[in-house]
Design a protein around this motif. Structure first.
Motif, PDB file in Angstrom:
ATOM      1  N   VAL A   1       3.775  10.427  11.023  1.00  0.00           N
ATOM      2  CA  VAL A   1       3.102   9.220  10.190  1.00  0.00           C
ATOM      3  C   VAL A   1       2.986   8.820   8.711  1.00  0.00           C
ATOM      4  CG1 VAL A   1       1.496   7.866  10.175  1.00  0.00           C
ATOM      5  CG2 VAL A   1       1.647   8.867  11.990  1.00  0.00           C
ATOM      6  N   ILE A   2       3.537   8.232   8.128  1.00  0.00           N
ATOM      7  CA  ILE A   2       3.970   8.109   6.600  1.00  0.00           C
ATOM      8  C   ILE A   2       2.813   6.912   6.093  1.00  0.00           C
ATOM      9  CG2 ILE A   2       5.256   7.716   4.356  1.00  0.00           C
ATOM     10  CD1 ILE A   2       7.986   9.054   6.735  1.00  0.00           C
ATOM     11  N   LEU A   3       1.820   8.321   5.344  1.00  0.00           N
ATOM     12  CA  LEU A   3       1.068   7.299   4.279  1.00  0.00           C
ATOM     13  C   LEU A   3       0.972   6.802   2.770  1.00  0.00           C
ATOM     14  CD1 LEU A   3      -2.049   8.055   5.944  1.00  0.00           C
ATOM     15  CD2 LEU A   3      -1.115   6.074   6.372  1.00  0.00           C
ATOM     16  N   GLY A   4       1.309   5.851   2.540  1.00  0.00           N
ATOM     17  CA  GLY A   4       1.818   5.308   0.602  1.00  0.00           C
ATOM     18  C   GLY A   4       1.505   4.788   0.417  1.00  0.00           C
ATOM     19  N   ASP A   5       1.754   4.832  -1.326  1.00  0.00           N
ATOM     20  CA  ASP A   5       1.487   3.858  -2.164  1.00  0.00           C
ATOM     21  C   ASP A   5       2.939   2.731  -2.707  1.00  0.00           C
ATOM     22  OD1 ASP A   5      -1.242   3.359  -2.275  1.00  0.00           O
ATOM     23  OD2 ASP A   5      -0.993   5.000  -3.491  1.00  0.00           O
ATOM     24  N   ALA A   6       3.360   1.424  -2.688  1.00  0.00           N
ATOM     25  CA  ALA A   6       4.174   1.541  -2.348  1.00  0.00           C
ATOM     26  C   ALA A   6       4.646   0.258  -3.762  1.00  0.00           C
ATOM     27  CB  ALA A   6       5.594   0.070  -1.938  1.00  0.00           C
TER      28      ALA A   6
ATOM     29  N   ALA B   1      -0.312  -1.375  -6.992  1.00  0.00           N
ATOM     30  CA  ALA B   1       0.341  -0.429  -5.325  1.00  0.00           C
ATOM     31  C   ALA B   1      -0.222  -0.841  -4.537  1.00  0.00           C
ATOM     32  CB  ALA B   1       0.402   1.134  -5.492  1.00  0.00           C
ATOM     33  N   ASP B   2       0.189  -1.805  -3.557  1.00  0.00           N
ATOM     34  CA  ASP B   2       0.255  -1.894  -1.710  1.00  0.00           C
ATOM     35  C   ASP B   2      -0.167  -0.794  -1.026  1.00  0.00           C
ATOM     36  OD1 ASP B   2      -0.105  -4.925  -2.393  1.00  0.00           O
ATOM     37  OD2 ASP B   2       2.372  -4.594  -3.202  1.00  0.00           O
ATOM     38  N   ARG B   3      -0.773  -0.368  -0.047  1.00  0.00           N
ATOM     39  CA  ARG B   3      -0.360   0.834   0.383  1.00  0.00           C
ATOM     40  C   ARG B   3      -0.379   0.555   1.811  1.00  0.00           C
ATOM     41  NH1 ARG B   3      -3.598   5.149   0.258  1.00  0.00           N
ATOM     42  NH2 ARG B   3      -5.137   5.105  -1.947  1.00  0.00           N
ATOM     43  N   PHE B   4       0.795   1.397   2.351  1.00  0.00           N
ATOM     44  CA  PHE B   4       1.560   1.042   3.836  1.00  0.00           C
ATOM     45  C   PHE B   4       1.283   2.013   4.867  1.00  0.00           C
ATOM     46  CE2 PHE B   4       4.547   3.705   1.264  1.00  0.00           C
ATOM     47  CZ  PHE B   4       5.553   4.141   2.577  1.00  0.00           C
ATOM     48  N   VAL B   5       1.604   1.735   5.760  1.00  0.00           N
ATOM     49  CA  VAL B   5       1.554   2.812   7.403  1.00  0.00           C
ATOM     50  C   VAL B   5       3.116   2.867   7.952  1.00  0.00           C
ATOM     51  CG1 VAL B   5       0.748   3.481   8.992  1.00  0.00           C
ATOM     52  CG2 VAL B   5      -0.831   2.263   7.560  1.00  0.00           C
TER      53      VAL B   5
ATOM     54  N   PHE C   1       1.955  -2.909   5.710  1.00  0.00           N
ATOM     55  CA  PHE C   1       0.976  -3.142   4.260  1.00  0.00           C
ATOM     56  C   PHE C   1      -0.049  -3.109   4.989  1.00  0.00           C
ATOM     57  CE2 PHE C   1       5.602  -3.375   3.251  1.00  0.00           C
ATOM     58  CZ  PHE C   1       5.590  -2.279   2.361  1.00  0.00           C
ATOM     59  N   THR C   2      -0.720  -2.573   4.303  1.00  0.00           N
ATOM     60  CA  THR C   2      -2.912  -2.868   4.496  1.00  0.00           C
ATOM     61  C   THR C   2      -3.189  -3.313   3.536  1.00  0.00           C
ATOM     62  OG1 THR C   2      -3.175  -0.691   3.483  1.00  0.00           O
ATOM     63  CG2 THR C   2      -2.950  -0.756   5.500  1.00  0.00           C
ATOM     64  N   ALA C   3      -4.329  -3.922   3.107  1.00  0.00           N
ATOM     65  CA  ALA C   3      -4.180  -5.095   2.439  1.00  0.00           C
ATOM     66  C   ALA C   3      -5.459  -4.223   2.082  1.00  0.00           C
ATOM     67  CB  ALA C   3      -6.039  -6.009   3.626  1.00  0.00           C
ATOM     68  N   GLN C   4      -5.654  -3.629   1.450  1.00  0.00           N
ATOM     69  CA  GLN C   4      -5.973  -2.231   0.075  1.00  0.00           C
ATOM     70  C   GLN C   4      -5.405  -1.021   0.296  1.00  0.00           C
ATOM     71  OE1 GLN C   4      -9.247  -2.472  -2.186  1.00  0.00           O
ATOM     72  NE2 GLN C   4      -8.875  -5.110  -1.857  1.00  0.00           N
TER      73      GLN C   4
END
Length: 46
Positions: free
Chosen positions: A9-14, A25-29, A43-46
């Motif tokens: 599982v990768i969490l990050g900012d794009a 930045a948009d956060r993603f999983v 992509f998450t809302a926050q």
């Protein structure tokens, strides 16, 4: 339904350019399976 094991599982900012501008930045999983195959990215809302 098929059972597919999740290996990573990768969490990050794009930073995504929209209309020629890069905003906050948009956060993603991202879920990875066997051999690094991408199973799901969202992509998450926050």
């Amino acid at each position: 339904m098929e059972n597919v094991p999740i290996k990573t599982v990768i969490l990050g900012d794009a930073y995504i350019a929209r209309n020629g501008k890069t905003g906050a930045a948009d956060r993603f999983v991202c879920l990875l399976g066997e051999k690094g195959k991408v199973l799901l990215t969202f992509f998450t809302a926050q």
